[in-house]
Design an enzyme around this catalytic site. Structure first.
Site, PDB file in Angstrom:
ATOM      1  N   ASP A  82     -58.016  80.234  65.228  1.00 43.54           N
ATOM      2  CA  ASP A  82     -58.199  79.595  63.916  1.00 43.54           C
ATOM      3  C   ASP A  82     -57.854  78.122  64.097  1.00 43.54           C
ATOM      4  O   ASP A  82     -57.322  77.712  65.134  1.00 43.54           O
ATOM      5  CB  ASP A  82     -57.255  80.287  62.908  1.00 43.54           C
ATOM      6  CG  ASP A  82     -57.487  79.868  61.457  1.00 43.54           C
ATOM      7  OD1 ASP A  82     -58.467  79.149  61.183  1.00 43.54           O
ATOM      8  OD2 ASP A  82     -56.669  80.244  60.603  1.00 43.54           O
TER       9      ASP A  82
ATOM     10  N   GLN B 235     -59.979  88.156  54.608  1.00 42.96           N
ATOM     11  CA  GLN B 235     -60.654  87.781  55.857  1.00 42.96           C
ATOM     12  C   GLN B 235     -60.452  88.852  56.925  1.00 42.96           C
ATOM     13  O   GLN B 235     -61.405  89.260  57.597  1.00 42.96           O
ATOM     14  CB  GLN B 235     -60.102  86.443  56.359  1.00 42.96           C
ATOM     15  CG  GLN B 235     -60.786  85.948  57.615  1.00 42.96           C
ATOM     16  CD  GLN B 235     -62.224  85.538  57.379  1.00 42.96           C
ATOM     17  OE1 GLN B 235     -62.498  84.764  56.489  1.00 42.96           O
ATOM     18  NE2 GLN B 235     -63.145  86.060  58.175  1.00 42.96           N
TER      19      GLN B 235
ATOM     20  N   ARG C   2     -67.566  89.153  54.580  1.00 41.84           N
ATOM     21  CA  ARG C   2     -66.668  88.876  53.453  1.00 41.84           C
ATOM     22  C   ARG C   2     -67.286  89.433  52.167  1.00 41.84           C
ATOM     23  O   ARG C   2     -66.619  90.023  51.334  1.00 41.84           O
ATOM     24  CB  ARG C   2     -66.438  87.357  53.307  1.00 41.84           C
ATOM     25  CG  ARG C   2     -65.666  86.692  54.434  1.00 41.84           C
ATOM     26  CD  ARG C   2     -64.201  87.076  54.415  1.00 41.84           C
ATOM     27  NE  ARG C   2     -63.549  86.748  53.168  1.00 41.84           N
ATOM     28  CZ  ARG C   2     -63.046  85.543  52.855  1.00 41.84           C
ATOM     29  NH1 ARG C   2     -63.098  84.558  53.735  1.00 41.84           N
ATOM     30  NH2 ARG C   2     -62.451  85.324  51.691  1.00 41.84           N
TER      31      ARG C   2
ATOM     32  N   HIS D 123     -54.040  86.074  54.730  1.00 40.43           N
ATOM     33  CA  HIS D 123     -55.451  85.973  54.340  1.00 40.43           C
ATOM     34  C   HIS D 123     -56.077  87.371  54.467  1.00 40.43           C
ATOM     35  O   HIS D 123     -56.910  87.621  55.336  1.00 40.43           O
ATOM     36  CB  HIS D 123     -56.160  84.959  55.237  1.00 40.43           C
ATOM     37  CG  HIS D 123     -57.473  84.467  54.697  1.00 40.43           C
ATOM     38  ND1 HIS D 123     -57.985  84.853  53.462  1.00 40.43           N
ATOM     39  CD2 HIS D 123     -58.397  83.614  55.229  1.00 40.43           C
ATOM     40  CE1 HIS D 123     -59.144  84.265  53.275  1.00 40.43           C
ATOM     41  NE2 HIS D 123     -59.427  83.517  54.328  1.00 40.43           N
TER      42      HIS D 123
ATOM     43  N   CYS E  61     -62.280  82.889  61.628  1.00 36.19           N
ATOM     44  CA  CYS E  61     -62.529  83.036  60.187  1.00 36.19           C
ATOM     45  C   CYS E  61     -63.406  81.918  59.625  1.00 36.19           C
ATOM     46  O   CYS E  61     -63.977  82.072  58.553  1.00 36.19           O
ATOM     47  CB  CYS E  61     -61.208  83.115  59.433  1.00 36.19           C
ATOM     48  SG  CYS E  61     -60.191  81.633  59.527  1.00 36.19           S
TER      49      CYS E  61
ATOM     50  N   ARG F  95     -56.442  81.681  45.379  1.00 37.79           N
ATOM     51  CA  ARG F  95     -56.141  80.993  46.646  1.00 37.79           C
ATOM     52  C   ARG F  95     -55.089  79.947  46.326  1.00 37.79           C
ATOM     53  O   ARG F  95     -55.324  79.045  45.521  1.00 37.79           O
ATOM     54  CB  ARG F  95     -57.412  80.356  47.212  1.00 37.79           C
ATOM     55  CG  ARG F  95     -57.129  79.391  48.337  1.00 37.79           C
ATOM     56  CD  ARG F  95     -58.368  79.004  49.108  1.00 37.79           C
ATOM     57  NE  ARG F  95     -58.809  80.105  49.961  1.00 37.79           N
ATOM     58  CZ  ARG F  95     -59.681  79.965  50.962  1.00 37.79           C
ATOM     59  NH1 ARG F  95     -60.198  78.783  51.230  1.00 37.79           N
ATOM     60  NH2 ARG F  95     -60.039  81.007  51.682  1.00 37.79           N
TER      61      ARG F  95
END
Ligand code: CP
Ligand code: NVA
Length: 304
Positions: A218, A132, A286, A129, A258, A102
């Site tokens: 988001d 996700q 996930r 991402h 997410c 990340r």
């Protein structure tokens, strides 16, 4: 050797294989059926930004598959003292079997991957991402079967999640409606022009949500952009996903996020906690989707 740096690094058949495997692995997990094809394999996770879901899902996932993990946070490793990412990649990848990172710019991840002896997974960058969105579409498939031909409404910031949804729309054949305030629109990404065949851009979030099968949003300020928080709160004030917005979506529309969520900002508490919200399933998935991904990157297609 394959990496998963962007959603489009896998083709449609591979994504559909991961959905099938995620379902199998989820069933085994829920029924306490041990499945440990990655015995003695080691996952290294490099975090240059905060995380709850990504860390727990990868750590639990590799352990459940028989392997183990090690976590490196920038501040506690030599990365924080300026060791080049290429050197870190060369060293870590001689000691472990798979790496998740990340970080900030996608280019950092790409430089790591270019110097890695083992598969590298994008655990979130400023641009994408993909883990996700893999889990999110697996969640949609669980609830509503195929996403092909459906419409996804993205409300709010054009960020790493929205660009990943756009890659998924092209790969899996669905439409993406995006509503952003002026100044925060989708742009060409990493030199790739916007895919206008799958994307429709809106200024009015209600119009973007009309008839959609998924309404998703988001945070208004992603990690790394904290200095813009006040300006963004003003710019995004009319972009809260609320009950009125969900009313114009398809009757059986799902709400996705997410997480972490800011109730009263990008989504009302009523929608986040409401009957159309599947955010906790997305978070759980996930685990299952990434277990399928790690199995695939390390062992290839397994059908048993
Ligand atoms: N959704 C997500 O990636 O969560 P974390 O930042 O907690 O990992
Ligand atoms: N867009 C958000 C997602 C967090 C999981 C961020 O990058 O901070």
């Amino acid at each position: 050797m394959r990496h998963y740096l962007q959603f489009s690094d896998l083709n449609r058949d591979e994504i559909n294989h991961l959905f099938l495997r995620a379902k199998v692995l989820k069933h085994r997990f829920k029924n306490y059926i041990p499945y440990q094809p990655l015995t003695d394999r080691m996952l290294a996770m490099v975090f240059e930004k905060s995380s709850t879901r990504t860390r727990v899902s990868f750590e639990a996932g590799i352990y459940q598959l028989g392997g183990s993990s090690i976590v490196l946070n920038t501040s506690e490793s030599q990365l924080g003292r300026g060791e080049p990412i290429e050197d870190v990649a060369r060293v870590i990848s001689r000691m472990v079997d798979i790496v998740m990172i990340r970080t900030f710019d996608q280019s950092i991840l790409e430089r790591f991957a270019a110097n890695s002896r083992v598969p590298v997974i994008n655990g979130l960058t400023n641009e994408f991402h993909p883990c996700q969105v893999l889990a999110d579409i697996f969640t949609f498939v669980e609830f509503r079967q195929s996403i092909e031909g459906k419409t996804v409404a993205w409300i709010g910031d054009a960020n790493n999640m929205s660009y990943t949804w756009l890659q998924a729309a092209r790969l899996l054949g669905f439409k993406l409606n995006v509503a952003t305030p002026p100044g925060y629109e989708m742009k060409s990404q990493l030199g790739v022009p916007l895919d206008t065949g799958h994307l429709t851009v809106f200024t009015d979030p209600i119009e973007a949500a009309r008839g959609a099968h998924i309404v998703t949003t988001d945070v208004w300020t992603s990690m790394g952009f904290e200095a813009e928080t006040d300006a963004r709160k003003k710019a995004f004030a009319d972009f809260t996903v609320d009950a009125d917005m969900m009313k114009v979506a398809a009757k059986d529309a799902l709400f996705m996020h997410c997480l972490p969520a800011h109730r009263g900002e990008e989504v009302s508490a009523e929608v986040l906690e409401g009957p159309q919200s599947v955010v906790w399933d997305e978070a759980e998935n996930r685990l299952h989707a990434q277990k399928a991904l790690m199995e695939y990157l390390l062992l290839g297609k397994i059908d048993s």
